[in-house]
Enzyme design. Structure first.
Site, PDB file in Angstrom:
ATOM      1  N   ASP A 112      -5.113  -4.378  -1.689  1.00 26.79           N
ATOM      2  CA  ASP A 112      -5.091  -2.968  -2.103  1.00 26.79           C
ATOM      3  C   ASP A 112      -6.276  -2.531  -2.952  1.00 26.79           C
ATOM      4  O   ASP A 112      -6.411  -1.336  -3.225  1.00 26.79           O
ATOM      5  CB  ASP A 112      -3.788  -2.672  -2.853  1.00 26.79           C
ATOM      6  CG  ASP A 112      -2.597  -2.675  -1.909  1.00 26.79           C
ATOM      7  OD1 ASP A 112      -2.740  -2.156  -0.785  1.00 26.79           O
ATOM      8  OD2 ASP A 112      -1.534  -3.193  -2.276  1.00 26.79           O
ATOM      9  N   ASP A 177      -1.761  -0.610   7.042  1.00 32.57           N
ATOM     10  CA  ASP A 177      -2.321   0.060   5.862  1.00 32.57           C
ATOM     11  C   ASP A 177      -3.694  -0.512   5.479  1.00 32.57           C
ATOM     12  O   ASP A 177      -4.538   0.163   4.893  1.00 32.57           O
ATOM     13  CB  ASP A 177      -1.401  -0.104   4.639  1.00 32.57           C
ATOM     14  CG  ASP A 177       0.083  -0.066   4.949  1.00 32.57           C
ATOM     15  OD1 ASP A 177       0.453  -0.393   6.094  1.00 32.57           O
ATOM     16  OD2 ASP A 177       0.870   0.269   4.062  1.00 32.57           O
TER      17      ASP A 177
HETATM   18  N1  GLY Z   1       0.502   0.608   1.402  1.00 34.82           N
HETATM   19  C1  GLY Z   1       1.818   0.861   1.031  1.00 34.82           C
HETATM   20  C2  GLY Z   1       2.460   2.081   1.571  1.00 34.82           C
HETATM   21  O1  GLY Z   1       1.929   2.813   2.363  1.00 34.82           O
HETATM   22  O2  GLY Z   1       3.570   2.303   1.173  1.00 34.82           O
END
Ligand code: GLY
Length: 409
Positions: A112, A177
């Site tokens: 992230d 993601d």
């Molecule tokens: N990357 C986490 C979400 O989209 O909840």
């Protein structure tokens, strides 16, 4: 004849002028509302290093520290407010809160860091050219690139031990993601001249095209890889309804990710992938009339209900996910400029969506966030039908893009 032509030209000019004025008023009204809400949010911060994330069940603001995956969105929203309003106060607040993230530049604990640093320091650099920000972004890209593996040919998303609700334990989970984190790698290669980051981004995007998508261009949430052979162990969901359903935010991350890769590389296969995902979203039979998706495209379709249904909170409400809509909206404005054949359709859809979000999803039940009605993680009964900082971030990004596109008309 000449008089008729002059009259015609004058009418066109008046129509164009009035469209421009309407767009300007629309943008100003939304910026004003966002300024009011985020000003309250800034004032609600009691401790340095704590970022507003959402509204908790007790109706107070939920804050997170620098290592939470959403930490970069609040400073990023303040940078967008500075860009939209020109108000120096927002620049100062954006700088102040961005600096709270300096300590994460060497963090390698998950993927992230791309979200966290691109939204904060990335926007900060774009708007100020501060060379210190460049160094932090390059360090962040170096941290992210340690998670790339030459056997799986993708960046690993999570390290926490876990698995699916039906008992699969993952080994090397990669979520859609993750496409969003690639922007940090492209930035770092541009800044440093080191092609390593860019090459990793391109390889990750290529592997993901190959492994993450179904034939209809909807995406799985999680692909689990074997660390020894690089083979796929299985395809699953974590935040969606079921393994074969389409989690709304996942589709939006995929769209945004491939649009960004197309912009950064000019590669036609990335553009084509983005167009396919856009078409899946825009023409989905379960997309509501206001174009803001259900939290999962199959939330109301019992044929997609999973075997672990009894472990889910009651599915009586088909919640919307405004965050998925804002990510889609921002991505489609970009894609409208890249796609030769379908650009006008994407623009029209994004413009309509931006209006719908502004009219019907603005916060009425809290004074700290711009939009409400997002879903964070429904299967864990977490952040269901709430305001959330990443919905605000991509909404403001869409407003910036809309403003730039209307003023260049
Ligand atoms: N990357 C986490 C979400 O989209 O909840």
């Amino acid at each position: 004849m000449k008089q008729l032509f002059i009259l015609f030209a004058a009418i066109i000019l008046i129509v164009l002028q009035s469209c421009c004025n309407t767009d300007k008023a629309f943008i100003e009204d939304n910026v004003q509302f966002a300024e009011q809400q985020l000003n309250n949010a800034v004032n609600a911060i009691e401790k340095d290093g704590k970022f507003p994330r959402s509204i908790k069940k007790d109706r107070t603001v939920g804050f997170v520290g620098a290592y939470d995956w959403t930490s970069g969105f609040f400073p990023g929203s303040l940078w967008y407010l500075y860009e939209l309003s020109g108000n120096e106060q927002w620049k100062q607040e954006a700088q102040r809160t961005t600096h709270w993230l300096e300590k994460i530049q060497h963090f390698t604990g998950n993927h992230d860091i791309g979200f966290m640093l691109s939204c904060s320091y990335g926007n900060g650099f774009r708007l100020t050219n501060n060379p210190d920000y460049q160094t932090i972004l390059i360090n962040g890209a170096e941290s992210l690139s340690t998670r790339y593996d030459s056997i799986t040919k993708v960046i690993r998303s999570w390290d926490f031990k876990g698995g699916t609700k039906d008992g699969h334990v993952w080994q090397y989970p990669v979520i859609i993601d993750n496409m969003m984190n690639l922007e940090l790698l492209f930035l770092a290669s541009d800044f440093s001249g080191n092609e390593k980051y860019r090459n990793i981004a391109i390889q990750h995007a290529n592997t993901t095209i190959k492994n993450h998508f179904r034939d209809d261009f909807s995406t799985y949430h999680v692909v689990d890889y074997d660390t020894i052979s690089g083979a796929i162990r299985g395809r699953y969901t974590h935040q969606g309804l079921s393994h074969e359903s389409s989690w709304a935010r996942g589709q939006a991350w995929g769209l945004y990710g491939y649009t960004m890769c197309a912009r950064e590389t000019g590669d036609a296969s990335f553009l084509q992938q983005a167009e396919h995902i856009a078409d899946y979203i825009m023409h989905h039979p379960n997309l509501p009339a206001d174009k803001v998706p259900l939290w999962d495209y199959h939330a109301k379709d019992t044929t997609f209900y999973p075997t672990w249904i009894e472990k889910l909170p009651p599915l009586t409400e088909a919640w919307r996910d405004a965050s998925a809509a804002t990510i889609t909206c921002a991505a489609l404005f970009d894609l409208s400029q890249l796609s030769e054949t379908k650009g006008a359709d994407y623009y029209q859809f994004a413009e309509r969506l931006l209006h719908n979000l502004s009219q019907h999803y603005r916060s009425t039940s809290n004074k700290y966030f711009v939009l409400e009605h997002s879903v964070g993680n429904l299967p864990s009964n977490s952040e269901v039908d709430v305001p959330i900082n990443y919905a605000d971030y991509y909404y403001l990004e869409a407003l910036v893009k809309f403003k730039n596109l209307t003023s260049s008309k």
